[in-house]
Structures are given as structure tokens and as C-alpha cells.
Write a protein that holds these residues in place. Structure first.
Motif, PDB file in Angstrom:
ATOM      1  N   ARG A   1     -50.164  17.555  17.874  1.00  0.00           N
ATOM      2  CA  ARG A   1     -50.124  19.013  17.717  1.00  0.00           C
ATOM      3  C   ARG A   1     -51.340  19.648  18.368  1.00  0.00           C
ATOM      4  O   ARG A   1     -52.425  19.073  18.338  1.00  0.00           O
ATOM      5  CB  ARG A   1     -50.126  19.389  16.234  1.00  0.00           C
ATOM      6  CG  ARG A   1     -48.788  19.222  15.572  1.00  0.00           C
ATOM      7  CD  ARG A   1     -48.803  19.912  14.229  1.00  0.00           C
ATOM      8  NE  ARG A   1     -48.657  18.877  13.216  1.00  0.00           N
ATOM      9  CZ  ARG A   1     -48.960  19.010  11.953  1.00  0.00           C
ATOM     10  NH1 ARG A   1     -49.462  20.118  11.495  1.00  0.00           N
ATOM     11  NH2 ARG A   1     -48.771  18.022  11.111  1.00  0.00           N
ATOM     12  N   GLU A   2     -51.139  20.824  18.900  1.00  0.00           N
ATOM     13  CA  GLU A   2     -52.210  21.668  19.436  1.00  0.00           C
ATOM     14  C   GLU A   2     -53.167  20.957  20.394  1.00  0.00           C
ATOM     15  O   GLU A   2     -54.390  21.051  20.256  1.00  0.00           O
ATOM     16  CB  GLU A   2     -52.987  22.306  18.289  1.00  0.00           C
ATOM     17  CG  GLU A   2     -52.113  23.123  17.371  1.00  0.00           C
ATOM     18  CD  GLU A   2     -52.833  23.598  16.113  1.00  0.00           C
ATOM     19  OE1 GLU A   2     -54.040  23.342  15.955  1.00  0.00           O
ATOM     20  OE2 GLU A   2     -52.165  24.234  15.286  1.00  0.00           O
TER      21      GLU A   2
ATOM     22  N   ARG B   1     -55.419  20.458  23.600  1.00  0.00           N
ATOM     23  CA  ARG B   1     -56.089  21.346  24.552  1.00  0.00           C
ATOM     24  C   ARG B   1     -57.248  20.603  25.195  1.00  0.00           C
ATOM     25  O   ARG B   1     -57.831  19.696  24.594  1.00  0.00           O
ATOM     26  CB  ARG B   1     -56.575  22.626  23.886  1.00  0.00           C
ATOM     27  CG  ARG B   1     -57.643  22.439  22.850  1.00  0.00           C
ATOM     28  CD  ARG B   1     -57.953  23.751  22.115  1.00  0.00           C
ATOM     29  NE  ARG B   1     -59.025  23.574  21.159  1.00  0.00           N
ATOM     30  CZ  ARG B   1     -60.296  23.891  21.384  1.00  0.00           C
ATOM     31  NH1 ARG B   1     -60.651  24.410  22.537  1.00  0.00           N
ATOM     32  NH2 ARG B   1     -61.214  23.691  20.456  1.00  0.00           N
TER      33      ARG B   1
ATOM     34  N   MET C   1     -57.081  17.598  19.796  1.00  0.00           N
ATOM     35  CA  MET C   1     -55.699  17.610  19.325  1.00  0.00           C
ATOM     36  C   MET C   1     -55.657  17.108  17.894  1.00  0.00           C
ATOM     37  O   MET C   1     -56.656  16.608  17.379  1.00  0.00           O
ATOM     38  CB  MET C   1     -54.828  16.707  20.206  1.00  0.00           C
ATOM     39  CG  MET C   1     -55.220  15.221  20.137  1.00  0.00           C
ATOM     40  SD  MET C   1     -54.571  14.210  21.475  1.00  0.00           S
ATOM     41  CE  MET C   1     -55.552  14.746  22.848  1.00  0.00           C
ATOM     42  N   THR C   2     -54.503  17.218  17.275  1.00  0.00           N
ATOM     43  CA  THR C   2     -54.273  16.601  15.974  1.00  0.00           C
ATOM     44  C   THR C   2     -53.167  15.573  16.157  1.00  0.00           C
ATOM     45  O   THR C   2     -52.085  15.900  16.667  1.00  0.00           O
ATOM     46  CB  THR C   2     -53.859  17.652  14.926  1.00  0.00           C
ATOM     47  OG1 THR C   2     -54.929  18.605  14.797  1.00  0.00           O
ATOM     48  CG2 THR C   2     -53.597  17.006  13.574  1.00  0.00           C
TER      49      THR C   2
ATOM     50  N   ALA D   1     -57.589  14.805  13.068  1.00  0.00           N
ATOM     51  CA  ALA D   1     -58.001  15.844  14.017  1.00  0.00           C
ATOM     52  C   ALA D   1     -59.074  15.315  14.966  1.00  0.00           C
ATOM     53  O   ALA D   1     -60.037  14.678  14.537  1.00  0.00           O
ATOM     54  CB  ALA D   1     -58.531  17.060  13.264  1.00  0.00           C
TER      55      ALA D   1
ATOM     56  N   SER E   1     -52.006  21.187  33.186  1.00  0.00           N
ATOM     57  CA  SER E   1     -52.133  20.270  32.037  1.00  0.00           C
ATOM     58  C   SER E   1     -52.511  18.876  32.499  1.00  0.00           C
ATOM     59  O   SER E   1     -52.096  18.432  33.576  1.00  0.00           O
ATOM     60  CB  SER E   1     -50.812  20.184  31.264  1.00  0.00           C
ATOM     61  OG  SER E   1     -50.516  21.409  30.647  1.00  0.00           O
TER      62      SER E   1
ATOM     63  N   GLU F   1     -57.937  24.715  29.208  1.00  0.00           N
ATOM     64  CA  GLU F   1     -58.410  26.088  28.965  1.00  0.00           C
ATOM     65  C   GLU F   1     -59.563  26.390  29.910  1.00  0.00           C
ATOM     66  O   GLU F   1     -60.443  25.548  30.093  1.00  0.00           O
ATOM     67  CB  GLU F   1     -58.889  26.240  27.519  1.00  0.00           C
ATOM     68  CG  GLU F   1     -57.800  26.042  26.503  1.00  0.00           C
ATOM     69  CD  GLU F   1     -58.312  26.132  25.073  1.00  0.00           C
ATOM     70  OE1 GLU F   1     -59.531  26.281  24.859  1.00  0.00           O
ATOM     71  OE2 GLU F   1     -57.482  26.029  24.157  1.00  0.00           O
TER      72      GLU F   1
END
Length: 148
Positions: free
Chosen positions: A38-39, A41, A56-57, A100, A122, A142
Motif C-alpha cells: 500500500r501507498e 512512493r 511503503m506499507t 511500514a 515509477s 515524487e
């Protein structure tokens, strides 16, 4: 009663036993579980223009597992490091948990990224596990400068 006939109670008992065996078998074959991310970056590292930190998680919906490797095609190396930037060869992923990877904590450092090879901005990162099937995750970058 014919020799092959069962009473209703015996039939229910046999069906219940078969269902229990099926449930146990399903639990055993899915023991490695499903691991997702999840999430994700990535952030370019200040002072190291070709390196990035990845956060990330990692969610483990199954039994205990372990992250045992990282692979990518667009950089020289991906290394799991702790808060003191010390390499960590593996990461325990307890069953039914989320771990995490965050700034100032455990995270991934990607060295010498070939920015021109990124697909849609990415970094494709493959995570390898001791039990579960490996997965490849696109990690959006990012703050990627326009000239990269």
C-alpha cells in the motif's frame, strides 16, 4: 436398511467432517497468504541525484513470512536499510500484519537509478518472499525533475 444406506445423522456427520477437512486444507495451502503493498512512493535523495528512498506499507494477510530479496531493472541495487542506514538482509512479516517502511525508519534505498528507463515516472520494484509468491510494484517517484 440396504448395506450402503446411511441414517440422516450419519450423512450429516460425514458431510460435516468433509467440510472440516476442506477448510483445513484450504488454510494449509493458503498459509503463505497474500502479500500486498500500500501507498508506495519514492523520493530522490538530496545530495545523491541518482539514488532514491522508497517507502511503503507491506501487508501480509496470511501466515508468517519474510521479505528475502529486492530486485529491479532500472537501478544498480535496492537495499533494505534501518534508521541508521545499516543494510538489513531480511524483514520479518508476521502473519496478518502490516509493516511500514517510512522516512527515518526502515526503508529501501535504490542506488544509481537510470531515470530514463522509468515507465510513467515509477520505479518497478520486485519483492521476493520466503513463502509467498513474489510481487512487482510500481513505486511512483515524487519530485522527479523534468530533465530526468
Amino acid at each position: 436398511m440396504p448395506p450402503f444406506a446411511m441414517s440422516p445423522i450419519a450423512a450429516i456427520t460425514v458431510l460435516a467432517a468433509a467440510a472440516a477437512v476442506a477448510v483445513v486444507a484450504a488454510m494449509q495451502t493458503g498459509e503463505s497468504g497474500r502479500i500486498t503493498v500500500r501507498e508506495p512512493r519514492a523520493v530522490p535523495i538530496v545530495g545523491a541525484p541518482n539514488d532514491a528512498a522508497l517507502f511503503m506499507t507491506i501487508v501480509n494477510d496470511g501466515g508468517d513470512d519474510r521479505l528475502v530479496g529486492l530486485r529491479l531493472r532500472v537501478a544498480d541495487a535496492a537495499v533494505l536499510v534501518d534508521a541508521a542506514s545499516q543494510p538489513q538482509p531480511e524483514l520479518d512479516l508476521p502473519g496478518h500484519s502490516a509493516v511500514a517502511l517510512a522516512p527515518g525508519q526502515l526503508h529501501v534505498v535504490v542506488e544509481n537509478v537510470d531515470w530514463s528507463r522509468l515507465d510513467g515516472g515509477s520505479i518497478p520494484l520486485s519483492l521476493l518472499f520466503e513463502e509467498a509468491e513474489g510481487i512487482t510494484v510500481p513505486v511512483p517517484v515524487e519530485g522527479l525533475p523534468a530533465d530526468r
